[in-house]
Design a protein around this motif. Structure first.
Motif, PDB file in Angstrom:
ATOM      1  N   LEU A  65       0.819  -1.209   0.000  1.00  0.00           N
ATOM      2  CA  LEU A  65       0.000   0.000   0.000  1.00  0.00           C
ATOM      3  C   LEU A  65       0.852   1.257   0.000  1.00  0.00           C
ATOM      4  CD1 LEU A  65      -2.918  -0.905   2.438  1.00  0.00           C
ATOM      5  CD2 LEU A  65      -2.816  -1.109  -0.041  1.00  0.00           C
ATOM      6  N   SER A  66       2.082   1.161   0.452  1.00  0.00           N
ATOM      7  CA  SER A  66       2.962   2.324   0.430  1.00  0.00           C
ATOM      8  C   SER A  66       3.237   2.763  -1.004  1.00  0.00           C
ATOM      9  CB  SER A  66       4.283   2.014   1.150  1.00  0.00           C
ATOM     10  OG  SER A  66       4.054   1.748   2.511  1.00  0.00           O
ATOM     11  N   ARG A  67       3.272   1.803  -1.922  1.00  0.00           N
ATOM     12  CA  ARG A  67       3.449   2.114  -3.339  1.00  0.00           C
ATOM     13  C   ARG A  67       2.119   2.365  -4.034  1.00  0.00           C
ATOM     14  NH1 ARG A  67       8.132   1.316  -6.101  1.00  0.00           N
ATOM     15  NH2 ARG A  67       9.908   0.593  -4.887  1.00  0.00           N
ATOM     16  N   ARG A  68       1.045   2.298  -3.246  1.00  0.00           N
ATOM     17  CA  ARG A  68      -0.299   2.571  -3.759  1.00  0.00           C
ATOM     18  C   ARG A  68      -0.684   1.609  -4.874  1.00  0.00           C
ATOM     19  NH1 ARG A  68      -3.015   5.668  -0.015  1.00  0.00           N
ATOM     20  NH2 ARG A  68      -1.453   6.920   1.040  1.00  0.00           N
ATOM     21  N   GLU A  69      -0.351   0.328  -4.669  1.00  0.00           N
ATOM     22  CA  GLU A  69      -0.845  -0.675  -5.596  1.00  0.00           C
ATOM     23  C   GLU A  69      -2.357  -0.784  -5.512  1.00  0.00           C
ATOM     24  OE1 GLU A  69       2.827  -3.844  -5.870  1.00  0.00           O
ATOM     25  OE2 GLU A  69       1.282  -4.178  -4.360  1.00  0.00           O
ATOM     26  N   ALA A  70      -2.907  -0.403  -4.374  1.00  0.00           N
ATOM     27  CA  ALA A  70      -4.351  -0.404  -4.170  1.00  0.00           C
ATOM     28  C   ALA A  70      -4.681   0.644  -3.116  1.00  0.00           C
ATOM     29  CB  ALA A  70      -4.828  -1.781  -3.716  1.00  0.00           C
ATOM     30  N   ASP A  71      -5.948   1.062  -3.071  1.00  0.00           N
ATOM     31  CA  ASP A  71      -6.381   2.020  -2.055  1.00  0.00           C
ATOM     32  C   ASP A  71      -6.516   1.341  -0.704  1.00  0.00           C
ATOM     33  OD1 ASP A  71      -6.812   4.451  -3.678  1.00  0.00           O
ATOM     34  OD2 ASP A  71      -8.295   3.199  -4.695  1.00  0.00           O
ATOM     35  N   MET A  72      -6.863   0.071  -0.727  1.00  0.00           N
ATOM     36  CA  MET A  72      -6.960  -0.712   0.500  1.00  0.00           C
ATOM     37  C   MET A  72      -6.808  -2.178   0.124  1.00  0.00           C
ATOM     38  SD  MET A  72     -11.057  -0.114   1.182  1.00  0.00           S
ATOM     39  CE  MET A  72     -10.800   1.675   1.123  1.00  0.00           C
ATOM     40  N   ALA A  73      -6.490  -3.004   1.105  1.00  0.00           N
ATOM     41  CA  ALA A  73      -6.257  -4.418   0.818  1.00  0.00           C
ATOM     42  C   ALA A  73      -6.909  -5.271   1.892  1.00  0.00           C
ATOM     43  CB  ALA A  73      -4.763  -4.710   0.750  1.00  0.00           C
ATOM     44  N   ILE A  74      -7.249  -6.474   1.487  1.00  0.00           N
ATOM     45  CA  ILE A  74      -7.768  -7.468   2.417  1.00  0.00           C
ATOM     46  C   ILE A  74      -6.695  -8.525   2.587  1.00  0.00           C
ATOM     47  CG2 ILE A  74      -9.547  -9.220   2.789  1.00  0.00           C
ATOM     48  CD1 ILE A  74     -11.387  -7.423   1.063  1.00  0.00           C
ATOM     49  N   ALA A  75      -6.441  -8.923   3.817  1.00  0.00           N
ATOM     50  CA  ALA A  75      -5.393  -9.902   4.093  1.00  0.00           C
ATOM     51  C   ALA A  75      -5.895 -10.901   5.126  1.00  0.00           C
ATOM     52  CB  ALA A  75      -4.133  -9.200   4.596  1.00  0.00           C
ATOM     53  N   VAL A  76      -5.168 -12.028   5.234  1.00  0.00           N
ATOM     54  CA  VAL A  76      -5.557 -13.053   6.198  1.00  0.00           C
ATOM     55  C   VAL A  76      -4.737 -12.971   7.480  1.00  0.00           C
ATOM     56  CG1 VAL A  76      -6.462 -14.610   4.440  1.00  0.00           C
ATOM     57  CG2 VAL A  76      -4.046 -14.726   5.072  1.00  0.00           C
ATOM     58  N   SER A  77      -3.806 -12.032   7.548  1.00  0.00           N
ATOM     59  CA  SER A  77      -3.082 -11.780   8.791  1.00  0.00           C
ATOM     60  C   SER A  77      -2.687 -10.305   8.811  1.00  0.00           C
ATOM     61  CB  SER A  77      -1.843 -12.672   8.913  1.00  0.00           C
ATOM     62  OG  SER A  77      -0.935 -12.417   7.874  1.00  0.00           O
ATOM     63  N   PRO A  78      -2.658  -9.687   9.973  1.00  0.00           N
ATOM     64  CA  PRO A  78      -2.314  -8.260  10.041  1.00  0.00           C
ATOM     65  C   PRO A  78      -0.835  -8.034   9.784  1.00  0.00           C
ATOM     66  CG  PRO A  78      -2.588  -9.159  12.238  1.00  0.00           C
ATOM     67  CD  PRO A  78      -2.985 -10.248  11.288  1.00  0.00           C
ATOM     68  N   PRO A  79      -0.483  -6.963   9.070  1.00  0.00           N
ATOM     69  CA  PRO A  79       0.939  -6.662   8.829  1.00  0.00           C
ATOM     70  C   PRO A  79       1.617  -6.234  10.117  1.00  0.00           C
ATOM     71  CG  PRO A  79      -0.445  -4.856   8.080  1.00  0.00           C
ATOM     72  CD  PRO A  79      -1.378  -5.954   8.482  1.00  0.00           C
ATOM     73  N   GLU A  80       2.915  -6.482  10.171  1.00  0.00           N
ATOM     74  CA  GLU A  80       3.676  -6.147  11.378  1.00  0.00           C
ATOM     75  C   GLU A  80       4.461  -4.858  11.236  1.00  0.00           C
ATOM     76  OE1 GLU A  80       6.083  -9.514  12.220  1.00  0.00           O
ATOM     77  OE2 GLU A  80       4.396 -10.834  12.705  1.00  0.00           O
ATOM     78  N   THR A  81       4.606  -4.347  10.024  1.00  0.00           N
ATOM     79  CA  THR A  81       5.372  -3.128   9.804  1.00  0.00           C
ATOM     80  C   THR A  81       4.628  -2.213   8.845  1.00  0.00           C
ATOM     81  OG1 THR A  81       6.594  -4.121   7.962  1.00  0.00           O
ATOM     82  CG2 THR A  81       7.566  -4.318  10.167  1.00  0.00           C
ATOM     83  N   GLY A  82       5.082  -0.954   8.778  1.00  0.00           N
ATOM     84  CA  GLY A  82       4.517  -0.004   7.833  1.00  0.00           C
ATOM     85  C   GLY A  82       3.533   0.943   8.487  1.00  0.00           C
ATOM     86  N   ARG A  83       3.327   2.094   7.842  1.00  0.00           N
ATOM     87  CA  ARG A  83       2.385   3.100   8.335  1.00  0.00           C
ATOM     88  C   ARG A  83       0.988   2.726   7.848  1.00  0.00           C
ATOM     89  NH1 ARG A  83       3.441   8.307   6.131  1.00  0.00           N
ATOM     90  NH2 ARG A  83       1.992   9.050   7.708  1.00  0.00           N
ATOM     91  N   LEU A  84       0.409   1.730   8.518  1.00  0.00           N
ATOM     92  CA  LEU A  84      -0.851   1.163   8.066  1.00  0.00           C
ATOM     93  C   LEU A  84      -1.869   1.137   9.200  1.00  0.00           C
ATOM     94  CD1 LEU A  84       0.717  -1.913   6.238  1.00  0.00           C
ATOM     95  CD2 LEU A  84      -0.069   0.203   5.149  1.00  0.00           C
ATOM     96  N   THR A  85      -3.132   1.167   8.830  1.00  0.00           N
ATOM     97  CA  THR A  85      -4.199   0.944   9.803  1.00  0.00           C
ATOM     98  C   THR A  85      -4.842  -0.392   9.471  1.00  0.00           C
ATOM     99  OG1 THR A  85      -5.841   2.111   8.454  1.00  0.00           O
ATOM    100  CG2 THR A  85      -4.638   3.397  10.085  1.00  0.00           C
ATOM    101  N   VAL A  86      -5.177  -1.149  10.512  1.00  0.00           N
ATOM    102  CA  VAL A  86      -5.683  -2.499  10.332  1.00  0.00           C
ATOM    103  C   VAL A  86      -6.992  -2.667  11.099  1.00  0.00           C
ATOM    104  CG1 VAL A  86      -5.197  -4.957  10.606  1.00  0.00           C
ATOM    105  CG2 VAL A  86      -3.326  -3.361  10.123  1.00  0.00           C
ATOM    106  N   GLN A  87      -7.972  -3.232  10.434  1.00  0.00           N
ATOM    107  CA  GLN A  87      -9.270  -3.494  11.053  1.00  0.00           C
ATOM    108  C   GLN A  87      -9.650  -4.944  10.775  1.00  0.00           C
ATOM    109  OE1 GLN A  87     -12.448  -1.268   9.236  1.00  0.00           O
ATOM    110  NE2 GLN A  87     -14.033  -2.641  10.021  1.00  0.00           N
ATOM    111  N   ARG A  88      -9.970  -5.690  11.810  1.00  0.00           N
ATOM    112  CA  ARG A  88     -10.436  -7.058  11.586  1.00  0.00           C
ATOM    113  C   ARG A  88     -11.873  -6.997  11.078  1.00  0.00           C
ATOM    114  NH1 ARG A  88     -13.002 -11.435  13.623  1.00  0.00           N
ATOM    115  NH2 ARG A  88     -13.833 -10.280  15.391  1.00  0.00           N
ATOM    116  N   ILE A  89     -12.125  -7.644   9.950  1.00  0.00           N
ATOM    117  CA  ILE A  89     -13.454  -7.614   9.353  1.00  0.00           C
ATOM    118  C   ILE A  89     -14.339  -8.699   9.948  1.00  0.00           C
ATOM    119  CG2 ILE A  89     -14.781  -7.769   7.217  1.00  0.00           C
ATOM    120  CD1 ILE A  89     -12.262  -6.920   5.708  1.00  0.00           C
ATOM    121  N   THR A  90     -13.893  -9.946   9.832  1.00  0.00           N
ATOM    122  CA  THR A  90     -14.703 -11.065  10.322  1.00  0.00           C
ATOM    123  C   THR A  90     -13.875 -12.340  10.323  1.00  0.00           C
ATOM    124  OG1 THR A  90     -16.811 -12.220  10.023  1.00  0.00           O
ATOM    125  CG2 THR A  90     -15.557 -11.749   8.032  1.00  0.00           C
TER     126      THR A  90
END
Length: 297
Positions: free
Chosen positions: A133-158
């Motif tokens: 996301l730092s390179r803006r490959e996407a406006d937001m991403a869905i992942a199966v585990s939260p990232p451990e580094t980077g200037r990111l905000t993380v929200q558990r969906i479900t």
């Protein structure tokens, strides 16, 4: 420097090639290359490192990209306010996601959001990897585990569930499966071991399976193998409605639970448009997982 220069710069930075950016912009790659060279000359610094693999950002390019993205977002927000469409979302939003959620959840969720917001365009980038996301490959991403580094905000969906499944036809043609030890004599469908990009996806090792006969980095390919009666594999419960005939095998012994996380760049927290979309996306995914899983409870 004008906004048109920034628009071209962002396209090349995101595509990492003149060809890809030219296709998105509907602009000849040679013309685009000259425009980028002229921009660099005007700024007095190189923004890209050219190589046979494409265009990579230099340190100066990284700094400019951060500012250019902020300007792009501000322009989008301002345009919405001027149109007086605060009640509806407009513009384009790009979502990066693993192909499981991209194939079996996002199409219907995104379509519903667009139905309520006719001026909105949604792009789904389905790739079996982690998005930058730092390179803006996407406006937001869905992942199966939260990232451990980077200037990111993380929200558990479900949370979501996965089970070992096979097609009825396969089970009728092969010896019965009464326990995990019986799996040794059956053909297993799963991920290519050295292409598992997140440990949360290493399902088979969790149940003691160490040999995959039919392997793919794509969830859709795996599901099609199972639908064709080719073997047994771990499948998302929410994907099972897309493959009639699949049934759970050893549900008492093999029942996995994972989570989806919505990841955004830290700078996007103040952007009302993306925040509203993120809320709709999360609510939609949560409801769709519950609806589809209920069919195979």
């Amino acid at each position: 420097m004008n906004w048109d220069d920034m628009r071209l710069f962002l396209a090349v930075a995101r595509a990492e090639s003149l060809t890809g950016a030219g296709r998105a912009l509907r602009l000849d790659p040679a013309t685009l290359g000259r425009r980028i060279a002229r921009l660099e000359d005007g700024l007095g610094t190189a923004l890209f490192v050219r190589s046979p693999r494409g265009y990579g950002l230099t340190e100066a390019g990284e700094r400019l990209m951060a500012r250019a993205v902020q300007a792009e977002q501000a322009l989008t927000e301002g345009a919405e306010e001027l149109r007086g469409q605060e009640g509806q979302l407009t513009g384009s939003v790009r979502i990066g996601a693993p192909d499981g959620v991209a194939n079996y959840l996002l199409p219907q969720v995104a379509a519903a959001i667009c139905d309520a917001n006719p001026g909105l365009e949604v792009q789904i980038v389905a790739l079996p990897r982690v998005f930058n996301l730092s390179r803006r490959e996407a406006d937001m991403a869905i992942a199966v585990s939260p990232p451990e580094t980077g200037r990111l905000t993380v929200q558990r969906i479900t949370d979501y569930r996965l089970h070992l499944v096979a097609h009825r036809d396969y089970l009728e043609r092969h010896p019965p499966i009464r326990g995990l030890d019986d799996l040794r004599t059956h053909r297993i469908v799963g991920y290519i071991p050295d292409m598992i990009f997140d440990s949360e996806l290493d399902y088979l090792s969790e149940i003691g399976v160490d040999r995959v006969t039919l392997a793919s980095n794509s969830v859709a390919v795996q599901l099609n193998w199972l639908r064709a009666g080719a073997g047994l594999g771990i499948v998302h419960d929410f994907a099972m409605p897309a493959a009639p005939g699949l049934v759970k095998v050893l549900p008492g012994a093999v029942s996995l639970r994972r989570s989806f996380f919505l990841i955004r760049h830290g700078d996007d927290r103040k952007l009302a448009r993306l925040t509203r979309f993120a809320g709709l996306l999360s609510d939609g995914i949560r409801a769709e997982v519950a609806r589809l899983e209920a069919q195979f409870a």
